[in-house]
Design a protein around this motif. Structure first.
Motif, mmCIF file in Angstrom:
data_model
loop_
_atom_site.group_PDB
_atom_site.id
_atom_site.type_symbol
_atom_site.label_atom_id
_atom_site.label_comp_id
_atom_site.label_asym_id
_atom_site.label_seq_id
_atom_site.Cartn_x
_atom_site.Cartn_y
_atom_site.Cartn_z
ATOM 1 N N LEU A 15 0.823 -1.215 0.000
ATOM 2 C CA LEU A 15 0.000 0.000 0.000
ATOM 3 C C LEU A 15 0.854 1.262 0.000
ATOM 4 C CD1 LEU A 15 -2.750 -1.289 2.422
ATOM 5 C CD2 LEU A 15 -3.155 -0.401 0.114
ATOM 6 N N ASN A 16 2.071 1.151 0.540
ATOM 7 C CA ASN A 16 2.951 2.316 0.531
ATOM 8 C C ASN A 16 3.428 2.674 -0.876
ATOM 9 O OD1 ASN A 16 3.346 3.651 3.158
ATOM 10 N ND2 ASN A 16 3.820 1.583 3.848
ATOM 11 N N ASP A 17 3.130 1.825 -1.869
ATOM 12 C CA ASP A 17 3.385 2.208 -3.262
ATOM 13 C C ASP A 17 2.349 3.211 -3.764
ATOM 14 O OD1 ASP A 17 5.578 0.597 -3.456
ATOM 15 O OD2 ASP A 17 4.538 -1.062 -4.454
ATOM 16 N N TYR A 18 1.162 3.209 -3.112
ATOM 17 C CA TYR A 18 0.071 4.077 -3.567
ATOM 18 C C TYR A 18 -0.167 5.254 -2.631
ATOM 19 C CZ TYR A 18 -0.963 -0.362 -5.868
ATOM 20 O OH TYR A 18 -0.871 -1.527 -6.568
ATOM 21 N N THR A 19 0.070 5.017 -1.346
ATOM 22 C CA THR A 19 -0.270 6.028 -0.339
ATOM 23 C C THR A 19 0.620 5.791 0.875
ATOM 24 O OG1 THR A 19 -2.084 6.904 0.986
ATOM 25 C CG2 THR A 19 -2.154 4.539 0.543
ATOM 26 N N ALA A 20 0.286 6.387 2.013
ATOM 27 C CA ALA A 20 1.075 6.171 3.235
ATOM 28 C C ALA A 20 0.331 5.196 4.137
ATOM 29 C CB ALA A 20 1.277 7.497 3.965
ATOM 30 N N PHE A 21 1.002 4.163 4.579
ATOM 31 C CA PHE A 21 0.370 3.170 5.444
ATOM 32 C C PHE A 21 1.322 2.750 6.551
ATOM 33 C CE2 PHE A 21 -3.531 0.855 5.742
ATOM 34 C CZ PHE A 21 -4.320 1.402 4.746
ATOM 35 N N ALA A 22 0.783 2.589 7.759
ATOM 36 C CA ALA A 22 1.581 2.176 8.907
ATOM 37 C C ALA A 22 0.908 0.990 9.590
ATOM 38 C CB ALA A 22 1.732 3.337 9.887
ATOM 39 N N VAL A 23 1.669 0.305 10.435
ATOM 40 C CA VAL A 23 1.158 -0.855 11.174
ATOM 41 C C VAL A 23 1.522 -0.699 12.652
ATOM 42 C CG1 VAL A 23 1.167 -3.374 11.352
ATOM 43 C CG2 VAL A 23 1.602 -2.297 9.132
ATOM 44 N N ILE A 24 0.560 -0.971 13.531
ATOM 45 C CA ILE A 24 0.833 -0.941 14.976
ATOM 46 C C ILE A 24 0.216 -2.188 15.605
ATOM 47 C CG2 ILE A 24 0.464 0.279 17.162
ATOM 48 C CD1 ILE A 24 0.223 2.876 15.622
ATOM 49 N N PRO A 25 1.012 -2.971 16.361
ATOM 50 C CA PRO A 25 0.406 -4.086 17.102
ATOM 51 C C PRO A 25 -0.408 -3.556 18.281
ATOM 52 C CG PRO A 25 2.837 -4.107 17.269
ATOM 53 C CD PRO A 25 2.450 -2.854 16.569
ATOM 54 N N MET A 26 -1.580 -4.121 18.486
ATOM 55 C CA MET A 26 -2.445 -3.699 19.599
ATOM 56 C C MET A 26 -2.022 -4.486 20.844
ATOM 57 S SD MET A 26 -4.764 -1.447 18.589
ATOM 58 C CE MET A 26 -6.360 -1.627 19.361
ATOM 59 N N ARG A 27 -0.999 -4.002 21.527
ATOM 60 C CA ARG A 27 -0.483 -4.716 22.688
ATOM 61 C C ARG A 27 -1.468 -4.638 23.844
ATOM 62 N NH1 ARG A 27 4.801 -6.356 21.464
ATOM 63 N NH2 ARG A 27 4.120 -7.934 22.932
ATOM 64 N N GLY A 28 -1.617 -5.757 24.549
ATOM 65 C CA GLY A 28 -2.624 -5.842 25.614
ATOM 66 C C GLY A 28 -2.136 -5.320 26.940
ATOM 67 N N HIS A 29 -1.147 -5.995 27.540
ATOM 68 C CA HIS A 29 -0.665 -5.581 28.856
ATOM 69 C C HIS A 29 -0.012 -4.201 28.781
ATOM 70 C CE1 HIS A 29 -0.813 -10.015 29.482
ATOM 71 N NE2 HIS A 29 -1.273 -9.628 30.652
ATOM 72 N N GLY A 30 -0.094 -3.490 29.926
ATOM 73 C CA GLY A 30 0.350 -2.092 29.959
ATOM 74 C C GLY A 30 1.784 -1.870 29.541
ATOM 75 N N ASN A 31 2.699 -2.795 29.871
ATOM 76 C CA ASN A 31 4.100 -2.555 29.505
ATOM 77 C C ASN A 31 4.726 -3.770 28.830
ATOM 78 O OD1 ASN A 31 6.391 -0.980 29.245
ATOM 79 N ND2 ASN A 31 7.180 -1.472 31.289
ATOM 80 N N VAL A 32 3.939 -4.492 28.058
ATOM 81 C CA VAL A 32 4.510 -5.632 27.332
ATOM 82 C C VAL A 32 5.442 -5.132 26.227
ATOM 83 C CG1 VAL A 32 2.525 -5.890 25.782
ATOM 84 C CG2 VAL A 32 3.985 -7.856 26.236
ATOM 85 N N ALA A 33 5.131 -3.966 25.665
ATOM 86 C CA ALA A 33 6.040 -3.384 24.665
ATOM 87 C C ALA A 33 7.375 -3.039 25.328
ATOM 88 C CB ALA A 33 5.413 -2.151 24.039
ATOM 89 N N GLY A 34 7.316 -2.580 26.593
ATOM 90 C CA GLY A 34 8.547 -2.274 27.330
ATOM 91 C C GLY A 34 9.364 -3.522 27.590
ATOM 92 N N ALA A 35 8.682 -4.638 27.896
ATOM 93 C CA ALA A 35 9.418 -5.881 28.158
ATOM 94 C C ALA A 35 10.252 -6.266 26.937
ATOM 95 C CB ALA A 35 8.441 -7.006 28.522
#
Ligand code: SF4
Length: 425
Positions: free
Chosen positions: A270-290
């Motif tokens: 899709l970034n060939d046609y427009t701007a597109f990003a992806v974000i994982p919907m992390r559940g626990h409050g600081n699992v991204a921090g882990a």
């Protein structure tokens, strides 16, 4: 009475940072902002727990000493959990695991770990939730249900939120939901694709093909009619700024990391046609921090083993469920997590057989079957520190009230000190 503004709720990965809390006589007496889950977190602190060794009340020091003895005498200790505590405590847990020569794993391995593996293969075009709020006019939710799991995600970031390029909020956005059932999130969507269970890879592949202008033979793909897929592909291509937000419905259905790989490829297309990003919907409050902390300190995000004196990474080999199911781990330290209640039966059964130390503000199901339980100050309420939002933005957690128990970080440092003393005595 003291009022604290801009307080961060660390219950879920949205980390809402617009909460006001009033404190009187070392207790939170009122709160504004936040959802019902966040309100429950702030207004209903854990019961006053006490340190326990084999079910008997003891002092903090004796519990720490018992924990150090258990962990230092194990041949294959496991450190697990970490997603509901601060990054400072996570770093202390990594140091302790290295001292022990243990395996260390976070709840990531049973939620978004496959997504992380896919990101390692391909990279991820991503953005902050602020950019979603300000720019995204097409929002695709795949295998997640923020209406129930992240109740303020819609209003703060992704659907109703009003931003620079989205001044009319919901009216400026096309919302697409993909799931195996019509969730509350799916009911609000403009386009809903109901996939057959475990058919996400097939549907993503067909959607990629249509997005790239291919013609497909067949009327349905993974249970989704071609006409609906074509409608979704047209909406995706027509975005000025789009975002794909994915959850465990994608990471934990058949295909796992391959599903996420295909979603990342869709964004790349899709970034060939427009701007597109992806974000994982992390559940626990600081699992991204882990994941962030383990990556800084070891080079790897989860499922790390120190038994050779240096970090090795192998999901499926060093991940907690696998180590327990194979009967390899012979002692465990669980931090701010409840695996005895959530792991598959064979792994949970092994956890109940081996000596276990639990550090947690809550007297959880896991704590109830542990040999040593050490209560700690709740992160973001009675202990300060840092947490990472689902988009990787670090936010400060405040200490609002005092606790009679130390933070997870302090307890882990004390256990590490005890382990070193055991090793040298
Ligand atoms: S959406 Fe999540 S972070 Fe925000 S207040 Fe609710 S539970 Fe807390």
């Amino acid at each position: 009475m003291a009022a604290y503004e801009g307080v961060v709720c660390s219950f879920c990965g949205s980390l809402c940072d617009d909460i006001t809390v009033q404190v009187e006589n070392n207790a939170i007496v009122s709160m504004t902002g936040g959802c019902a889950i966040g309100r429950n977190r702030f207004m209903s602190p854990p019961e006053a727990n006490v340190p326990l060794v084999r079910g008997c009340e003891t002092s903090l020091q004796e519990a720490v000493d018992a924990a150090a003895r258990i962990l230092s005498s194990a041949r294959y200790p496991l450190v697990y959990g970490l997603s509901s505590t601060t990054t400072e405590a996570q770093a202390a847990a990594v140091r302790l695991a290295e001292t022990l020569g243990a395996s260390i794993d976070s709840t990531s391995s049973v939620c978004h770990g496959p997504g992380t593996v896919a990101r390692q293969m391909l990279g991820i075009p991503t953005c902050t939730l602020g950019e979603v709020r300000n720019r995204a006019d097409v929002v695709l939710f795949w295998g997640c249900n923020p209406v129930e799991a992240h109740p303020r995600h819609f209003s703060r970031y992704s659907v109703q939120a009003r931003g620079w390029k989205t001044p009319d909020g919901r009216r400026n956005r096309t919302v697409i939901a993909v799931d195996v059932r019509k969730t509350l999130t799916a009911k609000t969507a403009d386009i809903f694709l109901q996939v057959e269970p475990n058919s996400d890879f097939e549907v993503l592949t067909a959607l990629r093909a249509l997005t790239n202008g291919a013609s497909l033979e067949g009327d349905t793909f993974g249970g989704v009619p071609r006409s609906q897929l074509a409608q979704a592909a047209e909406a995706l291509r027509g975005a000025k700024y789009g975002v794909i937000l994915f959850g465990m419905g994608l990471t934990m259905s058949s295909g796992c990391q391959h599903n996420v790989y295909q979603a990342l490829m869709l964004a790349r297309d899709l970034n060939d046609y427009t701007a597109f990003a992806v974000i994982p919907m992390r559940g626990h409050g600081n699992v991204a921090g882990a994941e962030a902390v383990m990556t800084w300190l070891t080079g790897y995000p989860f499922a790390v083993n120190f038994s050779r004196g240096y970090p090795r990474y192998s999901p499926g080999e060093f991940s907690a469920v696998d180590l327990l199911a194979r009967g390899e781990a012979d002692a465990a330290l669980v931090v701010a997590s409840d695996p005895a209640a959530t792991f598959p039966a064979v792994a949970a059964a092994r956890l109940r057989q081996i000596p276990m130390v639990v550090v947690d503000p809550q007297f959880s199901t896991t704590a109830q079957v542990a040999q040593v339980y050490i209560p700690s100050a709740t992160a973001g309420i009675a202990a300060g520190g840092t947490a990472y939002r689902m988009d990787g933005v670090p936010l400060p957690l405040r200490r609002l009230v005092d606790s009679e128990y130390p933070s997870d970080q302090r307890i882990l440092n004390l256990i590490e000190q005890g382990v070193r003393e055991c090793f040298t005595s």
